[in-house]
Design a protein around this motif. Structure first.
Motif, PDB file in Angstrom:
ATOM      1  N   LYS A 100       0.837  -1.207   0.000  1.00 30.84           N
ATOM      2  CA  LYS A 100       0.000   0.000   0.000  1.00 30.84           C
ATOM      3  C   LYS A 100       0.865   1.248   0.000  1.00 30.84           C
ATOM      4  O   LYS A 100       0.552   2.236  -0.675  1.00 30.84           O
ATOM      5  CB  LYS A 100      -0.939  -0.015   1.212  1.00 30.84           C
ATOM      6  N   GLN A 101       1.953   1.222   0.731  1.00 28.49           N
ATOM      7  CA  GLN A 101       2.857   2.370   0.764  1.00 28.49           C
ATOM      8  C   GLN A 101       3.551   2.581  -0.579  1.00 28.49           C
ATOM      9  O   GLN A 101       3.878   3.710  -0.951  1.00 28.49           O
ATOM     10  CB  GLN A 101       3.901   2.181   1.860  1.00 28.49           C
ATOM     11  N   GLU A 102       3.764   1.479  -1.307  1.00 26.15           N
ATOM     12  CA  GLU A 102       4.462   1.543  -2.594  1.00 26.15           C
ATOM     13  C   GLU A 102       3.505   1.513  -3.778  1.00 26.15           C
ATOM     14  O   GLU A 102       3.934   1.254  -4.910  1.00 26.15           O
ATOM     15  CB  GLU A 102       5.430   0.363  -2.710  1.00 26.15           C
ATOM     16  N   ALA A 103       2.234   1.765  -3.548  1.00 28.73           N
ATOM     17  CA  ALA A 103       1.198   1.525  -4.548  1.00 28.73           C
ATOM     18  C   ALA A 103       1.494   2.161  -5.909  1.00 28.73           C
ATOM     19  O   ALA A 103       1.314   1.527  -6.955  1.00 28.73           O
ATOM     20  CB  ALA A 103      -0.155   2.011  -4.023  1.00 28.73           C
ATOM     21  N   ASP A 104       1.945   3.402  -5.923  1.00 26.72           N
ATOM     22  CA  ASP A 104       2.183   4.093  -7.193  1.00 26.72           C
ATOM     23  C   ASP A 104       3.503   3.691  -7.845  1.00 26.72           C
ATOM     24  O   ASP A 104       3.612   3.673  -9.075  1.00 26.72           O
ATOM     25  CB  ASP A 104       2.164   5.606  -6.970  1.00 26.72           C
ATOM     26  N   HIS A 105       4.490   3.376  -7.022  1.00 25.04           N
ATOM     27  CA  HIS A 105       5.815   2.989  -7.534  1.00 25.04           C
ATOM     28  C   HIS A 105       6.334   1.795  -6.741  1.00 25.04           C
ATOM     29  O   HIS A 105       7.214   1.941  -5.883  1.00 25.04           O
ATOM     30  CB  HIS A 105       6.791   4.162  -7.448  1.00 25.04           C
ATOM     31  N   PRO A 106       5.794   0.605  -6.995  1.00 24.97           N
ATOM     32  CA  PRO A 106       6.200  -0.565  -6.202  1.00 24.97           C
ATOM     33  C   PRO A 106       7.661  -0.920  -6.404  1.00 24.97           C
ATOM     34  O   PRO A 106       8.200  -0.812  -7.517  1.00 24.97           O
ATOM     35  CB  PRO A 106       5.280  -1.675  -6.727  1.00 24.97           C
ATOM     36  N   LEU A 126      -4.221  -4.145  -5.209  1.00 24.83           N
ATOM     37  CA  LEU A 126      -2.771  -4.023  -5.340  1.00 24.83           C
ATOM     38  C   LEU A 126      -2.173  -4.946  -6.405  1.00 24.83           C
ATOM     39  O   LEU A 126      -0.958  -4.963  -6.595  1.00 24.83           O
ATOM     40  CB  LEU A 126      -2.109  -4.323  -3.987  1.00 24.83           C
ATOM     41  N   GLN A 128      -2.338  -6.834 -10.485  1.00 28.75           N
ATOM     42  CA  GLN A 128      -2.794  -6.639 -11.857  1.00 28.75           C
ATOM     43  C   GLN A 128      -3.208  -7.959 -12.476  1.00 28.75           C
ATOM     44  O   GLN A 128      -2.727  -9.024 -12.094  1.00 28.75           O
ATOM     45  CB  GLN A 128      -1.722  -5.960 -12.709  1.00 28.75           C
ATOM     46  N   LYS A 283       0.571  -4.575  -9.153  1.00 27.20           N
ATOM     47  CA  LYS A 283       0.095  -3.484 -10.002  1.00 27.20           C
ATOM     48  C   LYS A 283       1.192  -2.437 -10.181  1.00 27.20           C
ATOM     49  O   LYS A 283       1.870  -2.064  -9.219  1.00 27.20           O
ATOM     50  CB  LYS A 283      -1.140  -2.844  -9.360  1.00 27.20           C
ATOM     51  N   HIS A 284       1.387  -1.982 -11.432  1.00 24.58           N
ATOM     52  CA  HIS A 284       2.402  -0.994 -11.799  1.00 24.58           C
ATOM     53  C   HIS A 284       3.832  -1.535 -11.639  1.00 24.58           C
ATOM     54  O   HIS A 284       4.779  -0.755 -11.472  1.00 24.58           O
ATOM     55  CB  HIS A 284       2.271   0.292 -10.972  1.00 24.58           C
ATOM     56  N   SER A 286       7.513  -2.735 -12.399  1.00 24.23           N
ATOM     57  CA  SER A 286       8.473  -2.259 -13.400  1.00 24.23           C
ATOM     58  C   SER A 286       8.847  -3.345 -14.407  1.00 24.23           C
ATOM     59  O   SER A 286       9.187  -3.047 -15.551  1.00 24.23           O
ATOM     60  CB  SER A 286       9.750  -1.759 -12.698  1.00 24.23           C
TER      61      SER A 286
END
Length: 361
Positions: A100-106, A126, A128, A283-284, A286
């Motif tokens: 959750k803390q890394e949601a945008d940039h895991p 969280l 994909q 999700k998201h 790299s």
């Protein structure tokens, strides 16, 4: 003098000539540069190979599973790939918080964990969706219907029965057959000690309701020789004659059988629970395409061979695998009701069991 000696040695045919005096310094510089280029190229090519190996792309995997068998799989996968796998062990409690803390940039790309944990991550949004030809053939009970996580292997709960006990007693065929007060010594892993053990409590409760399940567990409680801390202990106890029947996972029972312990496997006729281990792409992520590649590989026979060779006897959910076909031919029945309890509800069930059964209140 030293200079002239080198000149005579390298270019004796030019000695004394005008040509030698004019062009010899240039020839010496050219020879020096040639040696430098050849040596430098060799050094740099070796350095580049080393650098590529050390700095190749990393696929980062969060896992709540024992690192010893996941690392074996990762090493085998790396042998034929140009990507390195970095395993990061994370507790169930910390996993959701971290993602959750890394949601945008895991920071990680893939999660390896039991089904219940993956399902919770799905509910939190969280993960994909992943669909491949390999995941498409898996039975529906072993994957998320919307393709957010995929099962890899499962481990059913069995009765590991001491062979000497079977000489004078019938094998327990059902859960109700364990109720033989005074004549059957039991052992099982404490529900708080392992996910596979806790999963049995949740499955029985889904099948029979909490009141009936706790009543049943109270009934067999006096027959318990031990609530063990490890999944392996009940099987070892049965093999050494310290109990008659161990309520245990199949993988540990097969491992002790391979080591010569005298125990027989019995599958409860009315059904049994199983722990499903799976994978999900974050999700998201790299490196999502590499994560999908690793997920697909974990379903292949090569990965199953790695596990079996190292005595991790889990059953692949891939219907093309031999182990899956063998289990299917035995017509082993597993509980098919979905475990719908939230993490808070699971903790409450465990607490209720501990207070009413384990501590006898």
């Amino acid at each position: 003098m030293l200079y002239n000696s080198y000149v005579h040695l390298l270019f004796p045919q030019l000695e004394g000539g005008r040509f030698m005096r004019r062009f010899l310094p240039i020839l010496l510089i050219a020879c020096f540069m040639l040696v430098l280029i050849v040596g430098g190229t060799t050094y740099l090519s070796g350095f580049a190979a080393k650098t590529n190996k050390e700095h190749r792309e990393q696929l980062i995997v969060y896992t709540t599973l024992p690192i010893e068998h996941i690392s074996l799989l990762a090493q085998e996968f790396e042998r034929s790939r140009s990507i390195q796998i970095r395993l990061i062990p994370v507790s169930e409690k910390d996993l959701a918080t971290r993602l959750k803390q890394e949601a945008d940039h895991p920071n990680a790309d893939l999660v390896l964990a039991p089904k219940g944990i993956l399902e919770n991550l799905r509910l939190l949004g969280l993960l994909q969706q992943v669909a491949t030809e390999q995941t498409d053939i898996l039975p529906g009970q072993f994957k998320d219907p919307n393709q957010y996580w995929t099962g890899l292997w499962y481990d059913p709960v069995v009765f590991a029965v001491r062979r000497d006990y079977l000489l004078t007693n019938p094998a327990p065929a059902n859960w109700s057959d364990l109720v033989r007060t005074g004549s059957m010594r039991l052992a099982m892993t404490d529900f708080f000690a392992a996910d596979a053990a806790a999963n049995l409590l949740f499955s029985l409760t889904m099948e029979n309701g909490e009141e009936q399940t706790l009543s049943y567990l109270k009934t067999i409680h006096p027959q318990m020789s031990q609530y063990a801390k490890f999944l392996s202990t009940p099987v070892r106890m049965a093999g050494m004659g310290e109990c008659d029947v161990a309520i245990a996972v199949q993988s540990e029972t097969l491992r002790y059988q391979a080591e010569g312990f005298p125990v027989e496997i019995v599958y409860p006729a009315e059904g049994t629970s199983y722990l499903l281990t799976g994978a999900a792409v974050i999700k998201h992520a790299s490196h999502s395409s590499q994560a999908v590649d690793f997920l697909d590989w974990l379903l292949q026979s090569e990965a199953q061979t790695v596990l079996d060779t190292n005595r991790f006897y889990f059953t692949s959910v891939n219907p093309e695998s031999k182990k899956y076909r063998d289990m299917n031919q035995r017509q082993i029945k597993v509980f098919d009701k979905e475990i719908l309890y939230t993490p808070d509800e699971r903790r409450k069930l465990l607490d209720n069991w501990a207070q009413s059964v384990r501590l006898g209140r």
